[in-house]
Write an enzyme that holds these catalytic residues in place. Structure first.
Site, mmCIF file in Angstrom:
data_model
loop_
_atom_site.group_PDB
_atom_site.id
_atom_site.type_symbol
_atom_site.label_atom_id
_atom_site.label_comp_id
_atom_site.label_asym_id
_atom_site.label_seq_id
_atom_site.Cartn_x
_atom_site.Cartn_y
_atom_site.Cartn_z
ATOM 1 N N CYS A 147 0.836 -1.264 -0.165
ATOM 2 C CA CYS A 147 0.091 -0.014 0.017
ATOM 3 C C CYS A 147 0.921 1.202 0.027
ATOM 4 C CB CYS A 147 -1.187 -0.013 1.214
ATOM 5 S SG CYS A 147 -0.340 -0.456 2.684
HETATM 6 N N1 LIG Z 1 -4.160 -4.197 4.915
HETATM 7 C C1 LIG Z 1 -3.348 -3.341 3.755
HETATM 8 O O1 LIG Z 1 -3.524 -2.281 3.717
HETATM 9 C C2 LIG Z 1 -2.598 -4.120 2.903
HETATM 10 C C3 LIG Z 1 -2.006 -3.671 1.576
HETATM 11 C C4 LIG Z 1 -1.774 -4.150 0.674
HETATM 12 C C5 LIG Z 1 -1.206 -5.169 0.946
HETATM 13 N N2 LIG Z 1 -1.469 -6.072 2.229
HETATM 14 C C6 LIG Z 1 -0.715 -7.264 2.182
HETATM 15 O O2 LIG Z 1 -1.845 -8.344 2.230
HETATM 16 C C7 LIG Z 1 -1.727 -9.377 3.066
HETATM 17 C C8 LIG Z 1 -2.813 -9.420 3.828
HETATM 18 O O3 LIG Z 1 -3.089 -8.466 4.555
HETATM 19 P P1 LIG Z 1 -4.530 -8.088 5.595
HETATM 20 O O4 LIG Z 1 -4.314 -6.675 6.061
HETATM 21 O O5 LIG Z 1 -5.638 -8.475 4.807
HETATM 22 O O6 LIG Z 1 -4.026 -9.181 6.744
HETATM 23 P P2 LIG Z 1 -5.174 -9.848 7.673
HETATM 24 O O7 LIG Z 1 -6.006 -9.002 7.922
HETATM 25 O O8 LIG Z 1 -4.443 -10.060 9.108
HETATM 26 O O9 LIG Z 1 -5.427 -11.100 6.938
HETATM 27 C C9 LIG Z 1 -4.687 -11.920 6.618
HETATM 28 C C10 LIG Z 1 -5.597 -13.579 6.646
HETATM 29 O O10 LIG Z 1 -4.826 -14.492 6.442
HETATM 30 C C11 LIG Z 1 -5.329 -15.587 6.885
HETATM 31 N N3 LIG Z 1 -4.199 -16.763 7.214
HETATM 32 C C12 LIG Z 1 -3.123 -16.400 8.120
HETATM 33 N N4 LIG Z 1 -2.483 -17.687 8.041
HETATM 34 C C13 LIG Z 1 -3.139 -18.546 7.096
HETATM 35 C C14 LIG Z 1 -2.879 -19.933 6.774
HETATM 36 N N5 LIG Z 1 -1.757 -20.666 7.037
HETATM 37 N N6 LIG Z 1 -3.637 -20.360 5.701
HETATM 38 C C15 LIG Z 1 -4.862 -19.753 5.470
HETATM 39 N N7 LIG Z 1 -5.168 -18.490 5.506
HETATM 40 C C16 LIG Z 1 -4.314 -17.983 6.750
HETATM 41 C C17 LIG Z 1 -6.112 -15.346 8.131
HETATM 42 O O11 LIG Z 1 -7.413 -16.135 8.114
HETATM 43 P P3 LIG Z 1 -7.574 -17.041 9.282
HETATM 44 O O12 LIG Z 1 -8.439 -16.300 10.494
HETATM 45 O O13 LIG Z 1 -8.707 -17.856 8.753
HETATM 46 O O14 LIG Z 1 -6.511 -17.641 9.789
HETATM 47 C C18 LIG Z 1 -6.174 -13.746 8.088
HETATM 48 O O15 LIG Z 1 -7.580 -13.532 7.878
HETATM 49 C C19 LIG Z 1 -0.505 -8.919 3.752
HETATM 50 O O16 LIG Z 1 0.721 -9.766 3.331
HETATM 51 C C20 LIG Z 1 -0.482 -7.741 3.665
HETATM 52 O O17 LIG Z 1 1.043 -7.419 3.806
HETATM 53 C C21 LIG Z 1 -2.149 -5.446 3.118
#
Ligand SMILES: NC(=O)c1ccc[n+]([C@@H]2O[C@H](COP(=O)([O-])OP(=O)(O)OC[C@H]3O[C@@H](n4cnc5c(N)ncnc54)[C@H](OP(=O)(O)O)[C@@H]3O)[C@@H](O)[C@H]2O)c1
Length: 333
Positions: A147
């Site tokens: 982001c």
């Molecule tokens: N947030 C932002 O603004 C943003 C922007 C650009 C890129 N990103 C990137 O996008 C990715 C996700 O970010 P996010 O903010 O959405 O994170 P998040 O809200 O923490 O969501 C990550 C999800 O991954 C799932 N997960 C974790 N371990 C897992 C596994 N072993 N197998 C299957 N599911 C698993 C979790 O689901 P469960 O509860 O089911 O375990 C959780 O809901 C990150 O790498 C981040 O750096 C984020």
């Protein structure tokens, strides 16, 4: 096109589901996760009017049922799943950081971890459409930018023609708490965040690695000082940079860079974050005083900074209209 989303219970995965559920050419075939597997999507994401259940993230099942899979997993968790999907012939869009950098040395430097699939690092297509173009139709592993990286790269790239080696741009950034994901932590806990304002990772944010890689590809030689801050807001990124170049020249460089780019809007003066939250648009503004120019940029971290950009990349990869399924109009207030 049948699409799977892994990490659907998270912030990015949830936004992907919202966009893909309304996409005219996509069929949301499977939502998958880890600990949330077995739970109704509606319980985790009540804003979505979808009767789907989160399924276990099993590569075999995903590859069999889906034509393409989006991974929205925490740092370092995409690599194995991407490898297994690719082995089964299923293209992958990764929203995490696992394939954004080209070498294992860079991954070690910026993320402090080993990169398990060196060959996939060099194969992955890093796609920030306004700067790199969309992924080619032959790409099978698409790395979507971070982001802050999206905002920084869009703000800095047009300066390549104006700045030389030894020039330095200072950039002040603000992000909302959703940038840290759904898991509560001291930095994102509402009570602490809503009453506080602080810098973090000064001069060393991990997204500088991918920004440096991209700008280096474009021939940029200037240096960047970047200090991000945690703001008491849920969504959005706002950047302010100052450069020692008159505003007319700066604006002309941006106009040349972003002519015909439908998500980028240039304007005089500061930009409002509220105008882009909930949309995939990027607002860029300019204010000049003598030989100095302040440049402002605002975007939604979960949309243009993440899920929306991933869908934009899907559209371009398939040759579909670039903005299909993307929100461009925001709510106000
Ligand atoms: N947030 C932002 O603004 C943003 C922007 C650009 C890129 N990103 C990137 O996008 C990715 C996700 O970010 P996010 O903010 O959405 O994170 P998040 O809200 O923490 O969501 C990550 C999800 O991954 C799932 N997960 C974790 N371990 C897992 C596994 N072993 N197998 C299957 N599911 C698993 C979790 O689901 P469960 O509860 O089911 O375990 C959780 O809901 C990150 O790498 C981040 O750096 C984020």
């Amino acid at each position: 096109m049948r699409i799977g989303v892994v990490g659907a219970s998270g912030f990015m995965g949830g936004e992907l589901v919202r966009l893909l559920a309304d996409h005219p050419r996509a069929k949301l075939e499977m939502v998958a996760g880890g600990e949330s597997a077995g739970k109704p999507l509606r319980d985790l994401r009540p804003g979505l009017d979808l009767d789907m259940t989160i399924e276990p993230a099993d590569a075999e099942t995903l590859a069999r049922r889906c034509d393409v899979v989006f991974l929205a997993l925490p740092h370092g968790k995409s690599a194995d799943m991407a490898y297994e999907l690719l082995e089964r012939g299923c293209p992958v869009f990764d929203l995490g950081s696992d394939f954004r950098l080209r070498t294992s040395e860079q991954v070690k430097q910026w993320y402090g971890r080993e990169a398990p699939y060196e060959g996939l690092l060099s194969e992955a297509t890093y796609a920030l459409p306004e700067l790199t173009g969309g992924p080619p139709p032959t790409a099978r592993l698409i790395a979507c930018p971070g982001c802050f990286a999206t905002g920084l790269a869009l703000l800095l790239a047009p300066l390549t023609s104006l700045l030389q080696r030894g020039d330095r741009v200072s950039c002040f950034g603000i992000t909302g708490s959703s940038g840290s994901g759904i898991q509560p932590a001291p930095g994102v806990h509402h009570s602490l965040r809503m009453t506080n304002f602080t810098a973090y990772k000064p001069l060393g944010h991990q997204h500088l690695g991918e920004v440096g890689q991209l700008l280096g590809d474009m021939g940029a030689e200037f240096d960047v000082d970047f200090v991000p801050h945690s703001a008491p807001i849920a969504r959005g990124i706002h950047l302010t940079a100052t450069v020692g170049v008159p505003v007319d020249q700066v604006r002309a460089a941006f106009e040349a860079s972003y002519q015909g780019k439908p998500l980028i809007r240039l304007q005089d003066g500061p930009v409002s974050l509220g105008a882009v939250v909930g949309t995939c648009r990027v607002l860029i503004g300019f204010a000049g005083q003598g030989s100095q120019t302040a440049i402002f940029l605002a975007l939604d971290n979960l949309l243009k900074g993440g899920s929306g950009q991933a869908v934009q990349n899907l559209n371009l990869w398939r040759g579909w209209p670039e903005l299909e399924g993307l929100p461009v109009h925001g709510m106000w207030p």
